[in-house]
Design a protein around this motif. Sequence first.
Motif, mmCIF file in Angstrom:
data_model
loop_
_atom_site.group_PDB
_atom_site.id
_atom_site.type_symbol
_atom_site.label_atom_id
_atom_site.label_comp_id
_atom_site.label_asym_id
_atom_site.label_seq_id
_atom_site.Cartn_x
_atom_site.Cartn_y
_atom_site.Cartn_z
ATOM 1 N N CYS A 160 -5.146 -4.075 -6.640
ATOM 2 C CA CYS A 160 -4.344 -3.938 -7.846
ATOM 3 C C CYS A 160 -5.161 -3.341 -8.994
ATOM 4 C CB CYS A 160 -3.808 -5.300 -8.293
ATOM 5 S SG CYS A 160 -2.984 -6.243 -6.980
ATOM 6 N N VAL A 195 -0.903 -1.978 -5.974
ATOM 7 C CA VAL A 195 -0.147 -2.382 -7.164
ATOM 8 C C VAL A 195 -0.784 -1.787 -8.408
ATOM 9 C CG1 VAL A 195 0.655 -4.329 -8.573
ATOM 10 C CG2 VAL A 195 0.471 -4.593 -6.076
ATOM 11 N N ALA A 241 5.015 -8.078 -8.308
ATOM 12 C CA ALA A 241 4.006 -7.316 -7.568
ATOM 13 C C ALA A 241 3.906 -7.740 -6.108
ATOM 14 C CB ALA A 241 2.645 -7.486 -8.235
ATOM 15 N N LYS A 295 -4.056 -7.515 -1.372
ATOM 16 C CA LYS A 295 -3.557 -6.417 -2.199
ATOM 17 C C LYS A 295 -4.674 -5.877 -3.098
ATOM 18 C CE LYS A 295 0.882 -7.056 -1.079
ATOM 19 N NZ LYS A 295 1.646 -6.068 -0.273
#
Length: 278
Positions: free
Chosen positions: A17, A98, A250, A15
Motif C-alpha cells: 500500500c 492499494v 482497501a 497487500k
Amino acid sequence: MASRRSEHNEQLKGKVCVVTGASSGLGESIAIMFAQRGASVTLCGRNEDRLQASLTLCVQASGGQADRFLAVSGDVVDPSARKSIVEKTVEKFGRLDVLVANAGVNDPKTGILTASEETFDKIMNTNVKAVFFLIQEAVPHLAANKGNIVVVSSMSSRAASSPNIVYPMSKAAVDHLTRCLAVDLGPREIRVNAVNPSLIPTRIRREFAPDEESLDKHFAEALVTEIAKQPLGSVGVTKEAVAEAVSFLASDAASFLTGLCMPVDGGRSFAGTFGNKS
C-alpha cells in the motif's frame, strides 16, 4: 470470536500500500492501521523528520518488521515525486495493491473576495491535480494485481460553505473523479472509492490559527459546532474511525464496492442543521 478478531487483524496481510500525506494526522493513522493489519506500506510526506517519526510508529505497530515499510519524501504536486513514490514502492516490494490518496491542503483565505490565484492553485493542484496524476502513475501496477484506490475527500464536498470556498470545490471534484474512475478503471478490475470525513483536528487546518494554542481553541469551537449538527450527539469523528473505513474499502471485504463516497461523519451530512437532540 478469536478467529474473527484474527481475520480482522490480518485484513490487509500481504497487500502493498501507498499512503500519501502519511507524515502526520489522518495519513499517519491510516498507515499505522495498515501496519497493524499486515500490509507493507510506503509512507509519503513533505517533512522528512515527521515522516521518519511516522515510519517508526508503523514499524512498532507491525511488531518490529521494518522491512515492510518505506518512506519516500516529497511533494505530490511535483511530477518527479509522484513518479518516485510509485517506482520506489514497486522496486522494494515488487508490486502495488492499494493507493491511498490522502495528501491535501486548505487555507482560510478562499472566499470570493479574499482568494488569490496563488492560493487557488495551491489547493487545486494538491487536492485534485496531484491526485489525478498520481493515480495515472499507479494504474499499470494496480491493474496487474486487481488493486484499488481510496481517495480521502471531505464532508465539505457535499454542502455549500462560506467563506471557505476553494477547498470544498476541490473535494467535490475528487468525489466526481472517484465516480468517473470507478467507471473508467472498472474494466481493468481496479476499484476506486472515497471517504468523506467531517472535521478532524489535524495539521491540514494549521493555516487557520497563528499558533498551537489558538489552533486548539479553533478546533474546540469548530467541533462543538459540528457535533451539535450530527445525530450521534456528543461523539466526534476520530482519525481512527476514518482509518477503519479506509482499511475496509482497501480490503478484499469490499470487493464489490466501487464509485462509493462514504461519509464518516456521524450522520452530519444528512442531518442538516436541525439534528434531533431530544
